[in-house]
Design an enzyme around this catalytic site. Structure first.
Site, mmCIF file in Angstrom:
data_model
loop_
_atom_site.group_PDB
_atom_site.id
_atom_site.type_symbol
_atom_site.label_atom_id
_atom_site.label_comp_id
_atom_site.label_asym_id
_atom_site.label_seq_id
_atom_site.Cartn_x
_atom_site.Cartn_y
_atom_site.Cartn_z
ATOM 1 N N LEU A 1 0.857 -1.185 0.000
ATOM 2 C CA LEU A 1 0.000 0.000 0.000
ATOM 3 C C LEU A 1 0.892 1.234 0.000
ATOM 4 C CD1 LEU A 1 -2.537 -1.100 2.776
ATOM 5 C CD2 LEU A 1 -2.758 -1.399 0.301
ATOM 6 N N VAL B 1 4.705 -1.193 2.982
ATOM 7 C CA VAL B 1 4.437 0.205 2.662
ATOM 8 C C VAL B 1 5.294 0.651 1.488
ATOM 9 C CG1 VAL B 1 4.359 2.564 3.530
ATOM 10 C CG2 VAL B 1 3.877 0.653 5.079
ATOM 11 N N LYS B 2 4.634 1.135 0.438
ATOM 12 C CA LYS B 2 5.343 1.628 -0.744
ATOM 13 C C LYS B 2 5.782 3.074 -0.500
ATOM 14 C CE LYS B 2 3.936 0.273 -4.873
ATOM 15 N NZ LYS B 2 3.070 0.048 -6.055
ATOM 16 N N ILE B 3 7.068 3.290 -0.653
ATOM 17 C CA ILE B 3 7.674 4.603 -0.445
ATOM 18 C C ILE B 3 8.312 5.053 -1.763
ATOM 19 C CG2 ILE B 3 9.378 5.930 0.846
ATOM 20 C CD1 ILE B 3 7.218 4.897 2.669
#
Length: 216
Positions: free
Chosen positions: A57, A83-85
């Site tokens: 996400l 977590v997509k950064i």
């Protein structure tokens, strides 16, 4: 090589999961917006379908502090949340903090081997080169994947390479031959991977021949 499905559509995820070939899910704001649903109930449904497999996400903040806050909130949705950064200087600083907090990260929008190297040094769980978008501007996306895989092997980085922005089955084949850890694939391409005209012809012939067999 692991297969993630690149979608936020529960129907597609369910069908792919039932095939027994899916190891996770990746989403992004564009994919989520296509579903026209409230975010939290949608993600809860996806998590229920995939039974604890990783789901990526994405944060929307552009500053480190906002990325970290969003990432913490997303991580609370489940142990399987990644977590997509975005691959920026602010993103790298966020990854460093999140790694220390044992929050899994996926560095997204990677378009060069040096970007991938920085993400790996920061401790990202996954690094996602976008090959289709490079192909769109007349660069060979798979060359980037090969370079990243080589660099990671040279230095023993723990980050996994997710080949993203896949457009067709050849992308998946080339990723597998190069030795990428993961390919994240749209459902349409997953279907294409399973299809071959000679398989269809073979089934038709077997069924036709079986009708000729005497049955008492």
């Amino acid at each position: 090589m692991k297969f993630f499905i690149d979608t936020a559509n529960p129907g597609e995820i369910r069908k792919a999961y039932e095939m027994g070939v899916i190891d996770g899910v990746t989403t992004n704001p564009t994919l989520i917006s296509k579903e026209n649903r409230d975010f939290i109930p949608l993600i809860e449904e996806i998590c229920e379908i995939i039974q604890g497999l990783p789901i990526s996400l994405e944060v929307l903040s552009l500053k480190t502090e906002g990325m970290i806050e969003e990432a913490r909130n997303l991580a609370e949705m489940g142990d399987n949340i990644v977590v997509k950064i975005p691959m920026t200087i602010e993103g790298l600083k966020a990854i460093k903090v999140l790694v220390a907090e044992r929050i899994k990260t996926n560095t997204t929008l990677v378009f060069s081997p040096t970007q991938a190297l920085l993400a790996a040094k920061a401790g990202a769980t996954y690094v996602s080169p976008f090959i289709g978008r490079l192909d769109d501007i007349s660069q060979t996306g798979m060359d980037l994947v090969a370079q990243i895989v080589t660099i990671f092997k040279n230095y023993g980085f723990g980050s996994k390479v997710i080949v993203a922005s896949i457009r067709h089955p050849i992308h998946v084949l080339e990723a597998a031959l190069i030795g990428a850890d993961v390919a994240t694939i749209p459902y349409k391409v997953i279907e294409q991977l399973a299809q071959h005209p000679l398989t269809d012809i073979g089934i038709e012939r077997f069924l036709a021949d079986w009708k000729k067999v005497p049955k008492k």
